[in-house]
Design an enzyme around this catalytic site. Structure first.
Site, PDB file in Angstrom:
ATOM      1  N   GLY A   1       0.822  -1.215   0.000  1.00  0.00           N
ATOM      2  CA  GLY A   1       0.000   0.000   0.000  1.00  0.00           C
ATOM      3  C   GLY A   1       0.848   1.254   0.000  1.00  0.00           C
TER       4      GLY A   1
ATOM      5  NE  ARG B   1      -2.709  -3.953  -0.737  1.00  0.00           N
ATOM      6  CZ  ARG B   1      -2.029  -3.530   0.321  1.00  0.00           C
ATOM      7  NH1 ARG B   1      -1.026  -4.233   0.784  1.00  0.00           N
ATOM      8  NH2 ARG B   1      -2.347  -2.395   0.905  1.00  0.00           N
TER       9      ARG B   1
ATOM     10  CG  ASP C   1       3.332  -7.225   7.039  1.00  0.00           C
ATOM     11  OD1 ASP C   1       2.974  -6.507   6.075  1.00  0.00           O
ATOM     12  OD2 ASP C   1       2.522  -7.875   7.722  1.00  0.00           O
ATOM     13  N   GLY C   2       4.689  -7.819   4.235  1.00  0.00           N
ATOM     14  CA  GLY C   2       4.609  -8.742   3.097  1.00  0.00           C
ATOM     15  C   GLY C   2       5.808  -8.557   2.179  1.00  0.00           C
TER      16      GLY C   2
ATOM     17  CB  ILE D   1       0.443   4.062   6.550  1.00  0.00           C
ATOM     18  CG1 ILE D   1       0.049   5.470   6.954  1.00  0.00           C
ATOM     19  CG2 ILE D   1      -0.748   3.155   6.474  1.00  0.00           C
ATOM     20  CD1 ILE D   1      -0.773   6.174   5.953  1.00  0.00           C
ATOM     21  CG  ASP D   2      -1.732  -0.081   9.063  1.00  0.00           C
ATOM     22  OD1 ASP D   2      -2.218   1.015   8.736  1.00  0.00           O
ATOM     23  OD2 ASP D   2      -2.168  -1.172   8.651  1.00  0.00           O
TER      24      ASP D   2
ATOM     25  N   GLY E   1      -5.546   1.143   9.834  1.00  0.00           N
ATOM     26  CA  GLY E   1      -5.037   0.320  10.928  1.00  0.00           C
ATOM     27  C   GLY E   1      -5.687  -1.038  10.843  1.00  0.00           C
TER      28      GLY E   1
ATOM     29  CD  GLU F   1      -7.890  -0.277   7.446  1.00  0.00           C
ATOM     30  OE1 GLU F   1      -8.597  -0.202   6.441  1.00  0.00           O
ATOM     31  OE2 GLU F   1      -6.646  -0.311   7.412  1.00  0.00           O
TER      32      GLU F   1
ATOM     33  CB  ILE G   1      -4.339   9.923   6.463  1.00  0.00           C
ATOM     34  CG1 ILE G   1      -4.598   8.429   6.616  1.00  0.00           C
ATOM     35  CG2 ILE G   1      -5.499  10.732   7.006  1.00  0.00           C
ATOM     36  CD1 ILE G   1      -4.588   7.990   8.074  1.00  0.00           C
TER      37      ILE G   1
HETATM   38  N1  LIG Z   1       5.182 -14.386   2.351  1.00  0.00           N
HETATM   39  C1  LIG Z   1       5.487 -13.743   1.230  1.00  0.00           C
HETATM   40  N2  LIG Z   1       6.447 -14.209   0.402  1.00  0.00           N
HETATM   41  C2  LIG Z   1       6.766 -13.568  -0.726  1.00  0.00           C
HETATM   42  N3  LIG Z   1       6.173 -12.419  -1.132  1.00  0.00           N
HETATM   43  C3  LIG Z   1       5.204 -11.898  -0.363  1.00  0.00           C
HETATM   44  C4  LIG Z   1       4.812 -12.519   0.851  1.00  0.00           C
HETATM   45  N4  LIG Z   1       3.815 -11.784   1.403  1.00  0.00           N
HETATM   46  C5  LIG Z   1       3.615 -10.744   0.562  1.00  0.00           C
HETATM   47  N5  LIG Z   1       4.447 -10.807  -0.494  1.00  0.00           N
HETATM   48  C6  LIG Z   1       4.523  -9.871  -1.600  1.00  0.00           C
HETATM   49  O1  LIG Z   1       4.871  -8.583  -1.108  1.00  0.00           O
HETATM   50  C7  LIG Z   1       4.178  -7.578  -1.819  1.00  0.00           C
HETATM   51  C8  LIG Z   1       3.511  -6.618  -0.875  1.00  0.00           C
HETATM   52  O2  LIG Z   1       2.773  -7.302   0.130  1.00  0.00           O
HETATM   53  P1  LIG Z   1       1.515  -6.654   0.846  1.00  0.00           P
HETATM   54  O3  LIG Z   1       1.131  -7.543   1.951  1.00  0.00           O
HETATM   55  O4  LIG Z   1       0.479  -6.341  -0.161  1.00  0.00           O
HETATM   56  O5  LIG Z   1       2.009  -5.238   1.355  1.00  0.00           O
HETATM   57  P2  LIG Z   1       3.013  -4.809   2.465  1.00  0.00           P
HETATM   58  O6  LIG Z   1       4.360  -5.172   2.016  1.00  0.00           O
HETATM   59  O7  LIG Z   1       2.837  -3.352   2.540  1.00  0.00           O
HETATM   60  O8  LIG Z   1       2.612  -5.525   3.715  1.00  0.00           O
HETATM   61  C9  LIG Z   1       3.221  -8.279  -2.754  1.00  0.00           C
HETATM   62  O9  LIG Z   1       3.734  -8.205  -4.062  1.00  0.00           O
HETATM   63  C10 LIG Z   1       3.166  -9.709  -2.247  1.00  0.00           C
HETATM   64  O10 LIG Z   1       3.000 -10.653  -3.279  1.00  0.00           O
HETATM   65  O1  LIG Z   2      -6.787  -0.663  -0.280  1.00  0.00           O
HETATM   66  P1  LIG Z   2      -5.419  -1.192  -0.091  1.00  0.00           P
HETATM   67  O2  LIG Z   2      -4.418  -0.594  -0.986  1.00  0.00           O
HETATM   68  O3  LIG Z   2      -5.397  -2.681  -0.119  1.00  0.00           O
HETATM   69  O4  LIG Z   2      -4.924  -0.738   1.312  1.00  0.00           O
HETATM   70  C1  LIG Z   2      -5.606  -0.951   2.492  1.00  0.00           C
HETATM   71  C2  LIG Z   2      -4.646  -1.318   3.579  1.00  0.00           C
HETATM   72  O5  LIG Z   2      -3.397  -0.738   3.445  1.00  0.00           O
HETATM   73  C3  LIG Z   2      -2.895  -0.307   4.699  1.00  0.00           C
HETATM   74  O6  LIG Z   2      -2.721   1.071   4.614  1.00  0.00           O
HETATM   75  C4  LIG Z   2      -1.606  -0.971   5.058  1.00  0.00           C
HETATM   76  O7  LIG Z   2      -1.118  -1.622   3.998  1.00  0.00           O
HETATM   77  P2  LIG Z   2       0.274  -2.316   3.917  1.00  0.00           P
HETATM   78  O8  LIG Z   2       0.147  -3.669   4.513  1.00  0.00           O
HETATM   79  O9  LIG Z   2       0.556  -2.295   2.477  1.00  0.00           O
HETATM   80  O10 LIG Z   2       1.244  -1.499   4.685  1.00  0.00           O
HETATM   81  C5  LIG Z   2      -3.929  -0.716   5.716  1.00  0.00           C
HETATM   82  O11 LIG Z   2      -4.040   0.219   6.724  1.00  0.00           O
HETATM   83  C6  LIG Z   2      -5.143  -0.889   4.885  1.00  0.00           C
HETATM   84  O12 LIG Z   2      -5.962  -1.900   5.406  1.00  0.00           O
HETATM   85 MG   LIG Z   3       1.248  -5.431   5.332  1.00  0.00          MG
END
Ligand SMILES: Nc1ncnc2c1ncn2[C@@H]1O[C@H](COP(=O)(O)OP(=O)(O)O)[C@@H](O)[C@H]1O
Ligand SMILES: O=P(O)(O)OC[C@H]1O[C@](O)(COP(=O)(O)O)[C@@H](O)[C@@H]1O
Ligand SMILES: [Mg+2]
EC number: 2.7.1.11
Length: 579
Positions: free
Chosen positions: A161, A224, A250-251, A279-280, A324, A379, A439
């Site tokens: 995000g 994502r 984290d992802g 952001i969370d 959040g 949220e 935000i």
């Molecule tokens: N366990 C995982 N292993 C490999 N790639 C992952 C994993 N979890 C998430 N990803 C990849 O990381 C990217 C971002 O993950 P996402 O959960 O959407 O956002 P964020 O990194 O902000 O938490 C996506 O392209 C997703 O496919």
């Molecule tokens: O609509 P989107 O892009 O999936 O984003 C919503 C989510 O993204 C967040 O801002 C956090 O996302 P990330 O895990 O990418 O940091 C959450 O607060 C919210 O639930």
């Molecule tokens: Mg995340």
């Protein structure tokens, strides 16, 4: 192999032996008290250390030497180190850091960070055990580096995000590499991880990124899902990239770790550097994530508007939904900063609505006292309550596998309005403000900009020095290199047994919803009862061949779509499901 320990000093000695140990070692102690167990747990919990209470008087601690790179200093400090290129390429040549001759940095007295410099994870320690506990490698420039300037081919990718400050981090990685290390080949990967598979990249230079920090979002785009490790590493290899800067939550960091592991497995001279974005503020270990301050500041505008609207009418309620998903930091900090908020609801602190100590009772009391009230809701709050009161709904997930949430803002709006009319015969003047995306889509504020600069510089110094598979971030205000697996092992959440949440409760005077468990049990019992009586009536309906009842959303008085009321939804869903 087993070790017996009865106190922290035994543990220290045990830790000295780790490097020469087999992959998994267990230690048992029959004397550890609960407080010592908790202290061990807080100090050592990670993918590298596992601590389990096996019996009442026995604790088992294991060290996963496969993932751990644990070093112990002569003073007893334990370093949870990050990987280094020399772990699999031991004969790499080193070069003098060009910063030695950089006019801007030559004035710095002790410019290079010593390899023995570490940062303590916990700064509040027990007098008798100070120096114990986990440390991380201090970030910063090293006198020896593992890349010549002309050899570096760097790329930057943003995933997940949006978050204020993404562009600033991109800008500072580019400018830092360019001006401090004379790197000239820097590429922007488009649209998150899936961008590695596409042909196009953007050439990045200080000129291209000069004013991007003034814009929200990310100039590279994000997405994502779409993570395919071997395809990504193929692309890295094909393009000859040797420094990969990955900005995300984290992802994304999990993804970065598997990319790092694959590069290592293939024996590539490639460093993967993670810059944590959320952001969370839900990433563990680091003090705070970039963009969080900006988001809290922007949330004030929404809360102010809600307050003005609420206090201008009779029975005025301002309801603000903030981001959040699992962690309520934005809501908590925005509430603490504002002082206009009467009730703050976050995922970590469950709430209920009806009966003594519930939300409706509190709202009624506050409206009687003040004539208006402001509610801030994260949220991810109340998900269990909403799901239970609406019947079990599908747990939908986004492309990255994150659970999609039920809309607590709309649910609260509708239920509050309906309850006040039904129970108190008083309509509410409820104004619902949902600034969630506003935000996070803005540029970062001044302090976040400075913070983003430090993160970017720490990342490039670490990469040039050959460290890899790390996430960079401040721990107790000192920037560190943290093993990626360490920050992804758990998710940071607001500790509602902590002083910060107590401060919030004392500033809002909201209830602490102690009867939550009892309330939920009653709700479950009621639902089970309804379910069994509906099954009987469904059999009757099926026997009489009546038309199926479709599940549709109801509309509120102004014709806007809204969530179906809980006790209407359940029978409709079940009847429909049985057709
Ligand atoms: N366990 C995982 N292993 C490999 N790639 C992952 C994993 N979890 C998430 N990803 C990849 O990381 C990217 C971002 O993950 P996402 O959960 O959407 O956002 P964020 O990194 O902000 O938490 C996506 O392209 C997703 O496919
Ligand atoms: O609509 P989107 O892009 O999936 O984003 C919503 C989510 O993204 C967040 O801002 C956090 O996302 P990330 O895990 O990418 O940091 C959450 O607060 C919210 O639930
Ligand atoms: Mg995340």
């Amino acid at each position: 192999m087993g070790y017996n320990v009865s106190n922290k000093y035994d543990l220290k000695i045990f830790l000295y032996t780790l490097r020469a140990s087999p992959p998994m070692i267990s230690i048992r102690s029959h004397k550890l008290e609960e407080s010592m167990f908790i202290s061990f747990h807080n100090h050592y919990l990670s993918e590298n250390f596992r601590i389990k209470k096996t019996k009442k008087t026995e604790v088992q601690m294991s060290v996963n030497a496969e993932t751990a790179k644990i070093l112990t200093g002569s003073g007893g400090a334990v370093l949870e180190d990050v990987p280094h290129l020399t772990d699999w390429l031991p004969d790499l040549p080193t070069y003098a850091n060009p910063l030695k001759h950089h006019p801007a940095y030559s004035a710095v007295r002790q410019y290079f960070v010593e390899n023995t410099d570490v940062v303590a994870k916990d700064v509040v320690v027990n007098l008798n055990t100070a120096g114990d506990g986990i440390h991380f490698r201090r970030a910063g420039p090293r006198d020896k580096i593992y890349f010549r300037s002309e050899e570096v081919k760097a790329c930057i990718v943003t995933c997940g995000g949006l978050c204020p400050g993404l562009n600033t981090v991109i800008r500072e990685i580019v400018c830092g590499l360019w001006t401090q290390y004379d790197v000239r080949e820097i590429y922007g990967i488009h649209g998150g991880y899936r961008g590695f598979y596409s042909q196009n990249t953007t050439d990045l230079s200080p000129k291209v990124v000069n004013d991007i920090h003034k814009r929200g979002g990310t100039i590279l785009g994000t997405s994502r899902g779409g993570h395919d490790t071997s395809k990504i590493v193929d692309s890295i290899e094909d393009r000859g990239i040797n420094q990969v800067y990955i900005i995300g939550g984290d992802g994304t960091q999990r993804g970065a770790n598997v990319i790092h592991e694959e590069c290592k497995r293939r024996g590539l001279k490639v460093v993967v550097a993670g810059i944590p974005k959320t952001i969370d503020n839900d990433i563990e270990i680091i003090d705070k994530s970039f963009g969080f301050d900006t988001a809290v500041e922007e949330a004030q505008r929404a809360i102010n508007a809600a307050h003005v609207e609420a206090e201008s009418t009779h029975n005025g309620v301002g309801l603000v939904k903030l981001m959040g998903r699992y962690s309520g930091y934005i809501a908590m900090h925005a509430t603490l900063a504002s002082r206009d908020v009467d009730l703050c609801l976050i995922p970590e602190a469950p709430f209920y609505t009806d009966g003594p100590g519930g939300l409706y009772e509190f709202a009624k009391k506050r409206l009687c006292e003040n004539g208006h009230m402001v509610i801030v809701v994260a949220e991810g709050a109340g998900q269990e309550l909403i799901a239970e009161s609406m019947g079990s709904l599908d747990k939908l997930r986004d492309a990255s596998g994150n659970r999609l949430l039920l809309d607590v803002g709309l649910w609260l709006r509708q239920n509050l309005k309906e309850h006040f009319v039904k129970e108190f015969k008083e309509p509410l003047n409820l104004k619902y403000i949902d600034p969630t995306y506003m935000i996070r889509a803005i540029p970062s504020n001044a302090s976040d900009n400075v913070y983003c600069t430090l993160l970017a510089h720490s990342a490039i110094h670490g990469a040039m020095a050959g460290y890899c598979g790390f996430t960079v971030g401040p721990v107790n205000n000192r920037h560190c290199y943290i093993p990626i697996s360490r920050v992804t092992a758990t998710q940071r959440q607001v500790n509602i047994a902590d002083r910060m949440w107590a401060r919030l409760l004392s500033s809002t005077n909201q209830p602490n919803f102690q009867r939550y468990k009892k309330f939920m049990q009653q709700l479950r019992n009621q639902n089970a009862l309804k379910k069994s009586s509906k099954i009987e009536s469904c059999v009757d309906v099926a026997n009489s061949h009546s038309a199926p009842i479709s599940l549709s959303s109801s509309t509120d008085g102004s014709g806007n779509g809204s969530l179906a009321r809980a006790n209407e939804t359940i029978p409709q869903m079940e009847t429909h499901g049985r057709q």
